[in-house]
Design an enzyme around this catalytic site. Structure first.
Site, PDB file in Angstrom:
ATOM      1  N   GLU A   1      49.651  58.397  58.298  1.00  0.00           N
ATOM      2  CA  GLU A   1      48.340  58.006  58.728  1.00  0.00           C
ATOM      3  C   GLU A   1      48.451  58.025  60.455  1.00  0.00           C
ATOM      4  OE1 GLU A   1      46.022  57.688  57.104  1.00  0.00           O
ATOM      5  OE2 GLU A   1      46.811  57.235  54.893  1.00  0.00           O
TER       6      GLU A   1
ATOM      7  N   ARG B   1      36.462  48.498  47.899  1.00  0.00           N
ATOM      8  CA  ARG B   1      35.770  48.843  46.559  1.00  0.00           C
ATOM      9  C   ARG B   1      36.099  48.035  45.628  1.00  0.00           C
ATOM     10  NH1 ARG B   1      37.621  52.214  43.424  1.00  0.00           N
ATOM     11  NH2 ARG B   1      39.377  53.104  44.768  1.00  0.00           N
TER      12      ARG B   1
ATOM     13  N   CYS C   1      45.601  48.474  52.751  1.00  0.00           N
ATOM     14  CA  CYS C   1      46.231  49.249  53.640  1.00  0.00           C
ATOM     15  C   CYS C   1      45.846  49.616  55.063  1.00  0.00           C
ATOM     16  CB  CYS C   1      46.887  50.518  52.878  1.00  0.00           C
ATOM     17  SG  CYS C   1      47.733  50.437  51.428  1.00  0.00           S
TER      18      CYS C   1
ATOM     19  N   HIS D   1      50.727  56.471  53.456  1.00  0.00           N
ATOM     20  CA  HIS D   1      50.416  56.562  52.138  1.00  0.00           C
ATOM     21  C   HIS D   1      51.297  57.261  51.123  1.00  0.00           C
ATOM     22  CE1 HIS D   1      46.414  54.379  52.667  1.00  0.00           C
ATOM     23  NE2 HIS D   1      46.811  53.686  51.779  1.00  0.00           N
TER      24      HIS D   1
HETATM   25  N1  PCA Z   1      47.254  50.660  48.379  1.00  0.00           N
HETATM   26  C1  PCA Z   1      46.022  49.990  48.809  1.00  0.00           C
HETATM   27  C2  PCA Z   1      46.362  48.433  48.970  1.00  0.00           C
HETATM   28  C3  PCA Z   1      47.732  48.341  48.471  1.00  0.00           C
HETATM   29  C4  PCA Z   1      48.422  49.816  48.250  1.00  0.00           C
HETATM   30  O1  PCA Z   1      49.398  50.007  47.837  1.00  0.00           O
HETATM   31  C5  PCA Z   1      45.178  50.733  49.962  1.00  0.00           C
HETATM   32  O2  PCA Z   1      45.464  51.924  50.097  1.00  0.00           O
HETATM   33  O3  PCA Z   1      44.569  50.113  50.441  1.00  0.00           O
END
Ligand code: PCA
Length: 217
Positions: free
Chosen positions: A83, A93, A146, A169
């Site tokens: 990111e 959501r 996140c 991610h």
């Molecule tokens: N993914 C979610 C929150 C926790 C996770 O592992 C997100 O992308 O916000």
């Protein structure tokens, strides 16, 4: 003997329909590893806005990490997503694991609209590609827990010149994707390897490389 600097590596608890979160499955394997002259300390954070903020504050007070790296599941993505930016908004959501569902609320009232990652995202990307790990630079961490955590990590680092922070991610595990036709996935050992490579690049590059990785969409 002085302690090596610490990388605080966080993963999340399962949320929504899922009973496993690959971020914690990968992050837990890396606890106590030595990478690029740093010691990795892995911590599990709840997928909940307020509780994750409290746990993060506790961990940074205890560990004073030199690098904060958050990891989270992004179902539907096919590569490790480094990111570039976290934005000052929460637009959930689905309710978090404590039932909170903030809509269009700031992560931090009065904070800057966004923070850029202070980890060398391009050097991390190049290192991952050199090792054959599918990876990309992403320009959105979403608007859920996140992004919230990434913003808080970057806010913490912004006040401390020797502290850097970022977020990655990761895709579903194969077992999660198996019930969703067409969903991409990545094997746990590949994610663990990728996170190791990314942390090594982050620890050893104080200045980023200049490499194109932009998108038009
Ligand atoms: N993914 C979610 C929150 C926790 C996770 O592992 C997100 O992308 O916000």
């Amino acid at each position: 003997m002085s302690h090596p600097p610490c990388i605080l590596l966080t993963g999340f608890t399962p949320f929504g329909e899922d009973t496993v979160n690959p971020s914690w499955e990968a992050v837990r394997v890396l606890h106590d590893q030595r990478i690029g002259g740093h010691r990795v300390v892995s911590r599990l954070l709840p997928t909940a806005f307020e509780a994750s903020r409290r746990e993060l504050e506790r961990a940074v007070a205890e560990l004073a990490p030199a690098i904060l790296l958050g990891v989270g599941q992004a179902g539907g993505r096919s590569r490790l997503s480094i990111e570039r930016v976290a934005i000052n908004v929460q637009d959930a959501r689905l309710p978090d694991n404590d039932g909170a569902q903030p809509i269009d609320e700031p992560v931090l009232a009065g904070g800057p609209a966004a923070y850029f990652s202070t980890l060398p995202v391009k050097a991390m990307l190049a290192a991952l590609h050199a090792q054959g790990v599918p990876a990309e630079v992403s320009n959105t961490a979403g608007t859920y827990v996140c992004n919230h955590l990434a913003y808080l990590m970057l806010h913490h680092a912004a006040a401390r010149p020797s502290t850097r922070a970022g977020f990655i991610h990761i895709p579903y595990l194969p077992a999660q994707a198996a019930r969703l036709a067409g969903a991409p996935s990545m094997a746990l050992e590949d994610v663990v390897h990728g996170l190791t490579v990314a942390m090594h690049a982050a620890a050893t590059h104080l200045v980023d490389e200049k490499l194109g990785a932009g998108t038009l969409d």
